[in-house]
Design a protein around this motif. Structure first.
Motif, PDB file in Angstrom:
ATOM      1  N   GLY A 133       0.847  -1.196   0.000  1.00 39.34           N
ATOM      2  CA  GLY A 133       0.000   0.000   0.000  1.00 39.34           C
ATOM      3  C   GLY A 133       0.872   1.231   0.000  1.00 39.34           C
ATOM      4  O   GLY A 133       1.541   1.532  -0.987  1.00 39.34           O
ATOM      5  N   ASN A 134       0.866   1.974   1.115  1.00 39.73           N
ATOM      6  CA  ASN A 134       1.739   3.141   1.220  1.00 39.73           C
ATOM      7  C   ASN A 134       2.600   3.102   2.487  1.00 39.73           C
ATOM      8  O   ASN A 134       3.007   4.142   2.999  1.00 39.73           O
ATOM      9  CB  ASN A 134       0.931   4.447   1.155  1.00 39.73           C
ATOM     10  N   ILE A 173       9.886   8.919  -3.584  1.00 39.27           N
ATOM     11  CA  ILE A 173      10.705   7.878  -4.195  1.00 39.27           C
ATOM     12  C   ILE A 173      11.194   6.920  -3.108  1.00 39.27           C
ATOM     13  O   ILE A 173      11.756   7.341  -2.100  1.00 39.27           O
ATOM     14  CB  ILE A 173      11.907   8.504  -4.943  1.00 39.27           C
ATOM     15  N   LYS A 174      11.001   5.625  -3.337  1.00 33.50           N
ATOM     16  CA  LYS A 174      11.243   4.636  -2.265  1.00 33.50           C
ATOM     17  C   LYS A 174      12.719   4.361  -2.026  1.00 33.50           C
ATOM     18  O   LYS A 174      13.120   4.070  -0.888  1.00 33.50           O
ATOM     19  CB  LYS A 174      10.505   3.333  -2.604  1.00 33.50           C
ATOM     20  N   SER A 200       0.563   8.793   2.587  1.00 42.22           N
ATOM     21  CA  SER A 200      -0.314   9.847   2.089  1.00 42.22           C
ATOM     22  C   SER A 200      -1.738   9.680   2.624  1.00 42.22           C
ATOM     23  O   SER A 200      -2.234   8.555   2.761  1.00 42.22           O
ATOM     24  CB  SER A 200      -0.339   9.812   0.560  1.00 42.22           C
ATOM     25  N   ASP A 201      -2.390  10.809   2.886  1.00 40.76           N
ATOM     26  CA  ASP A 201      -3.786  10.785   3.328  1.00 40.76           C
ATOM     27  C   ASP A 201      -4.739  10.534   2.166  1.00 40.76           C
ATOM     28  O   ASP A 201      -5.880  10.111   2.382  1.00 40.76           O
ATOM     29  CB  ASP A 201      -4.156  12.124   3.986  1.00 40.76           C
ATOM     30  N   THR A 202      -4.276  10.811   0.946  1.00 40.69           N
ATOM     31  CA  THR A 202      -5.173  10.733  -0.213  1.00 40.69           C
ATOM     32  C   THR A 202      -4.781   9.678  -1.228  1.00 40.69           C
ATOM     33  O   THR A 202      -5.583   9.306  -2.073  1.00 40.69           O
ATOM     34  CB  THR A 202      -5.224  12.096  -0.938  1.00 40.69           C
ATOM     35  N   ALA A 252       1.074   5.809  -2.010  1.00 40.28           N
ATOM     36  CA  ALA A 252       2.231   6.698  -1.886  1.00 40.28           C
ATOM     37  C   ALA A 252       2.383   7.281  -0.498  1.00 40.28           C
ATOM     38  O   ALA A 252       1.450   7.310   0.305  1.00 40.28           O
ATOM     39  CB  ALA A 252       2.140   7.824  -2.919  1.00 40.28           C
ATOM     40  N   GLY A 253       3.587   7.753  -0.239  1.00 35.89           N
ATOM     41  CA  GLY A 253       3.904   8.477   0.980  1.00 35.89           C
ATOM     42  C   GLY A 253       5.137   9.317   0.716  1.00 35.89           C
ATOM     43  O   GLY A 253       5.607   9.403  -0.419  1.00 35.89           O
TER      44      GLY A 253
END
Length: 459
Positions: free
Chosen positions: A71-72, A200-201, A215-217, A221-222
């Motif tokens: 997920g994120n 970027i991971k 991320s909240d949305t 991503a985060g």
């Protein structure tokens, strides 16, 4: 499934080597033909391939199929810190069409927006052109050259961005500079741009796990503590309603550089970082001509057309100083000159020069970070170092792509010069809406050509 002995040996090897290459999905790069042209207009076909950015790839434990990232969020038991995570985790190969909606045919690349794969739903994608080796990015120096491609974006609605651009990243994806990166360009590592993205991971061969905030949305991503910066030439950011060509430059760095804190230029520190995040954009609608590009307009986005971008130097040589970026289009056999600025008090510009950028910034009341970071000369220096070709499709969780195709910022009157950038409603572009209602959107790039000025199109 590997025998246990093999798994153990792989795990031991990971302790030594760091960021690994997975072996659970075969990596077969889709082939893509491009053409290099000569001054006489003769073009030679080159067989190349593309690779998927590492951020989209499955990241799992070296010795198993256990996700390092789901997920994120990172699995902190596998990824307690950047180095351990890079040691424990591998980037795997990609099922380009089945998982990511990425297909090629001859000289054409199609990127689907939403793809419902066997194991996940994928949103957007980003790919790079590889050189003939298939293990390095093809680098371009476009000074005193032109770059041409065909685009079909008739199925890209408001809120989406089909982008084709260049970034100053390492040809090998950072493998030589960062020995813990064993995946390299073959697996799409080393991304950077002038937004200094912090989602970027893996950056500099290490996992971006420190202070990671989901991320909240965006469920995928985060952001981490670090970003990754470099100069960027946006040849084409567009959907069926609007388009922009935008050089962005950085100062104080050379090529891909990791940033943290103020260096990344976030929030109120936007103009204090390494890079010019605003750029110097030429968007026909924003520059006052609302009849030029769109469905049924002079450049008719209902059907395919050719985009030509020319990089002119002060002395018309490949070693001269970059001083102008010109744009023209070809559709239905007709060459279409770029639109001109129409605002009173500013010259009728139809190309990007330092004078255009300075006058545009003054007219719009924008901070001129493009000039302060080096302007077109700095863009030319980035090309001299070599820039990689990127093609993508994406939606915008930050401001719903309003900066491209609507009124932005939304708290200023649309009648104010520079605020209106396209015809899309300020309520458009919400990712949750475009992903559910326009999942079948796509963009097709084809017929990529590059060579001396005037060599890549019929005129």
């Amino acid at each position: 499934m590997f025998p246990k002995v093999t798994l153990l040996s792989l795990a031991l090897a990971a302790v030594v080597y760091g960021q690994q290459v997975g072996t659970l999905t075969a990596e077969n790069h889709p082939q893509l033909q491009v053409q290099q042209c000569t001054s006489g207009g003769s073009c030679t076909t080159q067989s190349r391939s593309i690779t998927l950015d590492s951020n989209w790839r499955w990241t799992h434990e070296v010795s198993s199929s256990t996700n390092c990232y789901t997920g994120n969020e990172w699995d902190t038991s596998i990824c307690p810190d950047p180095t351990t995570c890079a040691t424990n985790c591998a980037l795997d190969g990609a099922d380009y069409s089945g998982t990511y909606g990425i297909t090629t045919s001859g000289n054409a690349l199609t990127l689907k927006f939403v793809t419902h794969g066997p194991y996940s739903t994928n949103i957007g994608s980003r790919v790079y052109l590889l050189d003939s080796s298939g293990s390095k990015y093809q680098l371009f120096n476009l000074k005193n050259q032109e770059f041409t491609f065909d685009v079909d974006m008739s199925n890209l609605p408001c809120g989406l961005n089909g982008a084709l651009y260049f970034i100053q990243m390492d040809a090998d994806g950072g493998m030589a500079r960062f020995p813990t990166n064993k995946a390299g360009a073959k697996y799409g590592t080393g991304y950077c741009d002038t937004q200094c993205p912090q989602d970027i991971k893996f950056i500099n061969g290490q996992a971006n796990v420190l202070n990671w905030v989901p991320s909240d949305t965006d469920v995928n991503a985060g952001t981490g503590e670090y970003g990754t910066c470099c100069s960027e030439m946006d040849i084409w950011e567009a959907n069926s309603q609007a388009a922009a060509v935008t050089p962005h430059v950085c100062s104080g760095i050379t090529g891909q550089t990791r940033c943290s804190g103020t260096q990344c230029g976030d929030g109120d520190e936007r103009y204090d970082g390494f890079c010019d995040k605003d750029g110097c954009d030429f968007n026909s609608w924003r520059m006052g001509d609302q009849t030029f590009l769109g469905p049924g307009k002079t450049v008719n986005t209902n059907s395919k057309f050719t985009v030509v971008t020319q990089f002119l130097t002060s002395d018309n040589t490949t070693t001269g100083t970059l001083h102008e970026i010109r744009r023209l289009y070809v559709q239905n056999g007709k060459v279409i000159q770029n639109s001109k600025t129409t605002f009173p008090g500013i010259s009728a510009y139809d190309s990007i020069t330092d004078n255009f950028c300075n006058d545009q910034k003054a007219l719009f009341g924008d901070t001129n970070s493009f000039e302060s970071k080096g302007g077109l000369a700095a863009m030319g220096s980035a090309f001299e170092a070599g820039m990689a070709l990127v093609m993508s499709i994406w939606d915008d969780h930050a401001v719903n792509m309003l900066w491209l195709d609507s009124d932005y910022p939304t708290d200023a009157p649309a009648s104010q010069p520079g605020i209106s950038r396209g015809p899309c409603a300020t309520t458009s572009g919400q990712p949750s809406v475009v992903e559910s209602q326009s999942g079948d959107a796509y963009v097709t790039y084809s017929n990529i050509k590059f060579g001396p000025i005037g060599s890549t199109y019929a005129h």
